[in-house]
Design an enzyme around this catalytic site. Structure first.
Site, PDB file in Angstrom:
ATOM      1  N   CYS A  42       0.812   9.655   0.061  1.00  0.00           N
ATOM      2  CA  CYS A  42       0.439   9.203   1.412  1.00  0.00           C
ATOM      3  C   CYS A  42       1.496   9.644   2.421  1.00  0.00           C
ATOM      4  CB  CYS A  42       0.264   7.681   1.365  1.00  0.00           C
ATOM      5  SG  CYS A  42       0.606   6.782   2.870  1.00  0.00           S
ATOM      6  N   CYS A  45       3.261   7.058   4.526  1.00  0.00           N
ATOM      7  CA  CYS A  45       4.178   6.241   3.717  1.00  0.00           C
ATOM      8  C   CYS A  45       5.536   6.906   3.655  1.00  0.00           C
ATOM      9  CB  CYS A  45       3.647   6.079   2.291  1.00  0.00           C
ATOM     10  SG  CYS A  45       2.088   5.198   2.207  1.00  0.00           S
TER      11      CYS A  45
END
Lengths: 118, 302
Positions: A42, A45
């Site tokens: 991600c 993230c």
């Protein structure tokens, strides 16, 4: 993937605690705990990770800053209704008192932590 | 008084970072205000297959990380803060607490939501702008993707690896996505398409249960992924730089092609480009703006 060293941005001292279903309940049951639900794949993230590490340093005497890898801990993300990452959930004495969905910059997390009076 | 730089770059996508590589290699003292969320749109993508030099493709975030490293290697100071104040009416220019002899604007484009009554409330509860981030949470579930460009195709294809069924809702009767992406979507049996339809609202109390279309039809789904494009991120510049009718920044320069209506403020990337919108074109625009800034500074016009 080129396997570029994202770790460099995550900081040298990995101060944020990694939580699993085995120790999650125990760890959050008292005090202020901020948990970052994340995954390797991600992009946002990866933006959040160094900020979370910074916060773990800045708040080390006042709060526990922790991480949950949603790939390894599908059960925990299911239990807390995490359907988008990064999601950061703030607990005080075991109760959720706020969450930040999506990376909102350091200011967003500081604001979240402020809900506990920190 | 704030620290003085030769160049202040606002933005950290392919345009901004490319500009930084060029200005720093030209020995110009360069500051980049990267934003709290640095890296731009590619941070939300997976495999980028059309950026030259990567025969096997490269993950969007990895490409941006590599560009950032390259810019930092040559000395660009990167601050992960949002530009919140600009003053182009003074020389040197002021951006936040910094001063710059020149400025390169590379703020790119901001994500468009659908602005449905219940959309914001359900973000993170089934409403998403990032399939690459969130697809894994929709294993064996039904989802809706809204949009018809490359981004929507990518969202649907990423979701096809996890979800049981994907319905693309598109307001026209054909996609504007590239042919190769369309072909992949048409070849994917899990993807259904509803043409000529728009979403009126997303349904659900604590999480998404479906969407209702403008014709009243309800589509059951546990996720709604939005990919209806971007709008230029120009709010900060309203009244300070010339914008076109769609709020894109305008490059007005004659001698310096990338210059805005303010001498010494240069424009690059998606913030002015409503035609191409590619990582590689943005990088190209960043290079142009950097070279223009370098020449303009060399002529002592600051």
């Amino acid at each position: 993937m080129l396997g570029l060293p994202w770790g460099m941005y995550i900081g040298k001292a990995m101060a944020a605690v990694n939580l699993t279903s085995a120790d999650f309940d125990e760890k959050i049951k008292s005090g202020v705990v901020m948990v970052d639900f994340w995954a390797e794949w991600c992009g946002p993230c990866k933006m959040a990770a160094p900020v979370v590490e910074e916060l773990s340093e800045e708040y080390k005497d006042r709060a526990v800053i922790a991480k949950v890898d949603v790939d390894a801990e599908a059960e925990l993300s299911g239990k807390y209704g995490v359907m988008s990452i990064p999601t950061v959930i703030l607990f005080k004495d075991g109760n959720e008192i706020g969450r930040q969905v999506g990376f909102a910059g350091k200011a967003g997390y500081v604001q979240l932590l402020a809900k506990t009076g920190l | 008084m704030g620290e003085l730089f030769d160049v202040i770059i606002i933005g950290s996508g392919p345009a901004g970072l490319t500009a930084g590589v060029y200005t720093s290699r030209a020995n110009l003292k360069t500051l980049m205000l990267a934003g709290e969320k640095w890296g731009g749109q590619l941070m939300l993508t997976t495999l980028v297959e059309n950026y030259p030099g990567f025969a096997q493709g490269i993950q969007g975030p990895d490409l941006m990380y590599a560009m950032r490293q390259q810019a930092e290697k040559f000395g660009v100071m990167i601050r992960q803060e949002n530009a919140t104040e600009v003053n182009f009416a003074t020389k040197p220019f002021e951006v936040n607490a910094y001063r710059g002899k020149s400025v390169i604007v590379a703020t790119g484009a901001a994500f468009n939501w659908l602005n449905l009554p219940n959309e914001q409330r359900l973000i993170g509860r089934g409403v998403s702008s990032c399939a690459t981030c969130d697809a894994a949470f929709f294993k064996n579930k039904k989802v809706v993707v809204v949009g018809g460009g490359d981004a929507a195709m990518e969202e649907a294809l990423v979701l096809a690896k996890h979800a049981a069924e994907i319905t693309i809702v598109h307001r026209r009767q054909e996609f504007r996505a590239s042919k190769i992406m369309q072909d992949r979507v048409f070849a994917e049996p899990k993807i259904k398409i509803i043409w000529n339809a728009q979403v009126r609202d997303v349904l659900g109390e604590s999480k998404v249960e479906g969407v209702v279309l403008t014709d009243g039809q309800t589509v059951k789904a546990e996720g709604m992924f939005v990919a209806v494009g971007h709008s230029p991120a120009t709010k900060l510049f309203a009244g300070k730089l010339d914008l076109d009718e769609k709020s894109y920044l305008k490059r007005l320069g004659q001698k310096y092609k990338t210059m805005s209506n303010v001498d010494g403020v240069f424009i690059s990337g998606d913030v002015h480009d409503h035609i191409y919108g590619q990582a590689v074109t943005a990088a190209g625009y960043g290079c142009e703006a950097a070279l223009d800034a370098e020449r303009w500074l060399a002529e002592g016009q600051s």
